[in-house]
Scaffold this motif. Structure first.
Motif, PDB file in Angstrom:
ATOM      1  N   LEU A 186      -5.028   9.123 -12.100  1.00  0.00           N
ATOM      2  CA  LEU A 186      -4.591  10.406 -11.533  1.00  0.00           C
ATOM      3  C   LEU A 186      -4.056  10.164 -10.008  1.00  0.00           C
ATOM      4  O   LEU A 186      -3.056  10.587  -9.827  1.00  0.00           O
ATOM      5  N   PHE A 187      -4.667   9.241  -9.455  1.00  0.00           N
ATOM      6  CA  PHE A 187      -4.333   9.015  -7.903  1.00  0.00           C
ATOM      7  C   PHE A 187      -2.778   8.386  -8.059  1.00  0.00           C
ATOM      8  O   PHE A 187      -1.892   8.554  -7.308  1.00  0.00           O
ATOM      9  N   GLY A 188      -2.595   7.339  -8.989  1.00  0.00           N
ATOM     10  CA  GLY A 188      -1.394   6.533  -9.158  1.00  0.00           C
ATOM     11  C   GLY A 188      -0.253   7.597  -9.461  1.00  0.00           C
ATOM     12  O   GLY A 188       0.829   7.459  -8.855  1.00  0.00           O
ATOM     13  N   SER A 189      -0.272   8.485 -10.454  1.00  0.00           N
ATOM     14  CA  SER A 189       0.510   9.426 -11.032  1.00  0.00           C
ATOM     15  C   SER A 189       0.634  10.459  -9.787  1.00  0.00           C
ATOM     16  O   SER A 189       2.094  10.835  -9.660  1.00  0.00           O
ATOM     17  N   ILE A 190       0.074  11.149  -9.086  1.00  0.00           N
ATOM     18  CA  ILE A 190       0.093  11.805  -7.965  1.00  0.00           C
ATOM     19  C   ILE A 190       1.091  11.166  -6.719  1.00  0.00           C
ATOM     20  O   ILE A 190       1.942  11.597  -6.220  1.00  0.00           O
ATOM     21  N   TRP A 191       0.680   9.835  -6.464  1.00  0.00           N
ATOM     22  CA  TRP A 191       1.470   9.056  -5.444  1.00  0.00           C
ATOM     23  C   TRP A 191       3.032   8.735  -5.872  1.00  0.00           C
ATOM     24  O   TRP A 191       3.724   8.824  -5.282  1.00  0.00           O
ATOM     25  N   LEU A 192       2.938   8.505  -7.224  1.00  0.00           N
ATOM     26  CA  LEU A 192       4.283   8.389  -7.764  1.00  0.00           C
ATOM     27  C   LEU A 192       5.156   9.707  -7.746  1.00  0.00           C
ATOM     28  O   LEU A 192       6.490   9.893  -7.238  1.00  0.00           O
ATOM     29  N   LYS A 193       4.469  10.786  -7.874  1.00  0.00           N
ATOM     30  CA  LYS A 193       5.214  12.269  -7.674  1.00  0.00           C
ATOM     31  C   LYS A 193       5.769  12.469  -6.246  1.00  0.00           C
ATOM     32  O   LYS A 193       6.969  12.789  -6.058  1.00  0.00           O
ATOM     33  N   TYR A 194       4.873  12.056  -5.359  1.00  0.00           N
ATOM     34  CA  TYR A 194       5.083  12.457  -3.978  1.00  0.00           C
ATOM     35  C   TYR A 194       5.836  11.167  -3.278  1.00  0.00           C
ATOM     36  O   TYR A 194       6.822  11.339  -2.577  1.00  0.00           O
ATOM     37  N   GLY A 195       5.291   9.992  -3.601  1.00  0.00           N
ATOM     38  CA  GLY A 195       5.805   8.952  -2.841  1.00  0.00           C
ATOM     39  C   GLY A 195       6.907   8.288  -3.321  1.00  0.00           C
ATOM     40  O   GLY A 195       7.995   7.800  -2.442  1.00  0.00           O
ATOM     41  N   ALA A 196       7.234   8.497  -4.575  1.00  0.00           N
ATOM     42  CA  ALA A 196       8.408   8.140  -5.092  1.00  0.00           C
ATOM     43  C   ALA A 196       9.540   9.011  -5.302  1.00  0.00           C
ATOM     44  O   ALA A 196      10.554   8.942  -5.952  1.00  0.00           O
ATOM     45  N   LEU A 236       0.805  -1.201  -0.110  1.00  0.00           N
ATOM     46  CA  LEU A 236      -0.069  -0.091   0.062  1.00  0.00           C
ATOM     47  C   LEU A 236       0.787   1.203  -0.095  1.00  0.00           C
ATOM     48  O   LEU A 236       0.307   2.271  -0.590  1.00  0.00           O
ATOM     49  N   LEU A 237       1.908   1.203   0.601  1.00  0.00           N
ATOM     50  CA  LEU A 237       2.705   2.592   0.539  1.00  0.00           C
ATOM     51  C   LEU A 237       3.849   2.409  -0.622  1.00  0.00           C
ATOM     52  O   LEU A 237       4.488   3.526  -0.552  1.00  0.00           O
ATOM     53  N   GLY A 238       3.973   1.384  -1.279  1.00  0.00           N
ATOM     54  CA  GLY A 238       4.983   1.088  -2.495  1.00  0.00           C
ATOM     55  C   GLY A 238       4.636   2.079  -3.604  1.00  0.00           C
ATOM     56  O   GLY A 238       3.642   2.959  -3.586  1.00  0.00           O
ATOM     57  N   PRO A 239       5.356   1.856  -4.619  1.00  0.00           N
ATOM     58  CA  PRO A 239       5.004   2.609  -5.997  1.00  0.00           C
ATOM     59  C   PRO A 239       3.523   2.550  -6.400  1.00  0.00           C
ATOM     60  O   PRO A 239       3.160   3.497  -7.184  1.00  0.00           O
ATOM     61  N   THR A 240       2.975   1.351  -6.440  1.00  0.00           N
ATOM     62  CA  THR A 240       1.717   1.188  -6.754  1.00  0.00           C
ATOM     63  C   THR A 240       0.508   1.480  -5.603  1.00  0.00           C
ATOM     64  O   THR A 240      -0.692   1.409  -6.002  1.00  0.00           O
ATOM     65  N   GLY A 241       0.930   1.904  -4.646  1.00  0.00           N
ATOM     66  CA  GLY A 241       0.048   2.367  -3.712  1.00  0.00           C
ATOM     67  C   GLY A 241      -1.027   3.437  -3.977  1.00  0.00           C
ATOM     68  O   GLY A 241      -2.177   3.184  -3.436  1.00  0.00           O
ATOM     69  N   GLY A 242      -0.874   4.306  -4.863  1.00  0.00           N
ATOM     70  CA  GLY A 242      -1.748   5.330  -5.251  1.00  0.00           C
ATOM     71  C   GLY A 242      -2.732   4.723  -6.012  1.00  0.00           C
ATOM     72  O   GLY A 242      -3.767   5.127  -5.989  1.00  0.00           O
ATOM     73  N   PHE A 243      -2.525   3.722  -6.835  1.00  0.00           N
ATOM     74  CA  PHE A 243      -3.276   3.081  -7.656  1.00  0.00           C
ATOM     75  C   PHE A 243      -4.525   2.229  -6.765  1.00  0.00           C
ATOM     76  O   PHE A 243      -5.659   2.331  -7.173  1.00  0.00           O
ATOM     77  N   LEU A 244      -3.879   1.659  -5.817  1.00  0.00           N
ATOM     78  CA  LEU A 244      -4.593   0.880  -4.993  1.00  0.00           C
ATOM     79  C   LEU A 244      -5.705   1.661  -4.164  1.00  0.00           C
ATOM     80  O   LEU A 244      -6.967   1.445  -4.091  1.00  0.00           O
ATOM     81  N   ILE A 245      -5.173   2.839  -3.733  1.00  0.00           N
ATOM     82  CA  ILE A 245      -6.127   4.029  -3.126  1.00  0.00           C
ATOM     83  C   ILE A 245      -7.004   4.548  -3.900  1.00  0.00           C
ATOM     84  O   ILE A 245      -8.209   4.704  -3.596  1.00  0.00           O
ATOM     85  N   GLY A 246      -6.362   4.782  -5.145  1.00  0.00           N
ATOM     86  CA  GLY A 246      -7.297   5.240  -6.270  1.00  0.00           C
ATOM     87  C   GLY A 246      -8.416   4.382  -6.531  1.00  0.00           C
ATOM     88  O   GLY A 246      -9.807   4.969  -7.023  1.00  0.00           O
ATOM     89  N   PHE A 247      -8.387   3.107  -6.448  1.00  0.00           N
ATOM     90  CA  PHE A 247      -9.490   2.215  -6.811  1.00  0.00           C
ATOM     91  C   PHE A 247     -10.626   2.603  -5.894  1.00  0.00           C
ATOM     92  O   PHE A 247     -11.811   2.325  -6.289  1.00  0.00           O
ATOM     93  N   ILE A 248     -10.586   2.963  -4.689  1.00  0.00           N
ATOM     94  CA  ILE A 248     -11.636   3.441  -3.630  1.00  0.00           C
ATOM     95  C   ILE A 248     -12.508   4.589  -4.481  1.00  0.00           C
ATOM     96  O   ILE A 248     -13.563   4.448  -4.572  1.00  0.00           O
ATOM     97  N   PHE A 249     -11.746   5.444  -4.870  1.00  0.00           N
ATOM     98  CA  PHE A 249     -12.716   6.483  -5.444  1.00  0.00           C
ATOM     99  C   PHE A 249     -13.211   6.082  -7.104  1.00  0.00           C
ATOM    100  O   PHE A 249     -14.333   6.696  -7.316  1.00  0.00           O
TER     101      PHE A 249
END
Length: 181
Positions: free
Chosen positions: A126-136, A81-94
């Motif tokens: 969008l969630f996945g890309s934003i997560w990559l920007k900030y998380g990675a 959940l906190l790795g590079p693909t975590g934003g996509f996983l969180i984005g699934f909720i939305f």
């Protein structure tokens, strides 16, 4: 009334398990694989509507969070959940909520389902890309080139397929009285 709520919760859990199974369909594609997850989320939202689809996705994420290997590639845990693909996983909720909500506010027809699924897929990207920007710690260009651009065409294809399959399954479940019209 109580039996209806229980029936809906069981249905939500069943769709969470379906998501876990379809998530295992993966195609290696650089650091972020193509998976069946986006297809499954869209299909679930098309079948269940916003709130119940979101509950199904949350059940799926909780299963993965506690260590059950339900994420793509049989992964699980906080690291996924906190790795590079975590934003996509969180984005699934939305994605699930917005896709299903759009269908509830319009109608559960194929054309609206395609539209709603494409919007939902966009939300996930969008969630996945934003997560990559900030998380990675990537630059915006790199985050969008890695987490958005390569997934546009697959997202369109999966969105259309999710709409087609979701509407077909929903019609059958409504006819069998498992879902309200």
């Amino acid at each position: 009334m109580r039996n209806e709520k229980l029936k809906q919760l069981i249905l939500n859990a069943e769709f969470a398990i379906m998501l876990a199974i379809i998530a295992q369909i993966t195609i290696p594609f650089g650091p972020i694989p193509l998976t069946g997850q986006t297809f499954a989320v869209g299909m679930i939202a098309t079948i269940l509507g916003g709130w119940n689809a979101m509950i199904s996705v949350c059940i799926y994420l909780l299963l993965g969070l506690i260590g059950i290997p339900v994420f793509a590639g049989f992964s699980s845990g906080l690291g996924a959940l906190l790795g590079p693909t975590g934003g996509f996983l969180i984005g699934f909720i939305f994605n699930a909520f917005i896709t299903g909500w759009l269908l509830e506010k319009t109608s559960f027809t194929l054309s609206w389902a395609v539209f709603a699924n494409l919007i939902g897929a966009l939300v996930t990207l969008l969630f996945g890309s934003i997560w990559l920007k900030y998380g990675a710690g990537m630059e915006w260009t790199a985050a969008f080139n890695g987490g958005f651009i390569p997934f546009i065409l697959p997202g369109i294809i999966k969105g259309i397929l999710a709409a087609i399959c979701g509407i077909a399954v929903r019609k059958r479940l409504v006819h069998a009285h498992y879902l309200p019209e």
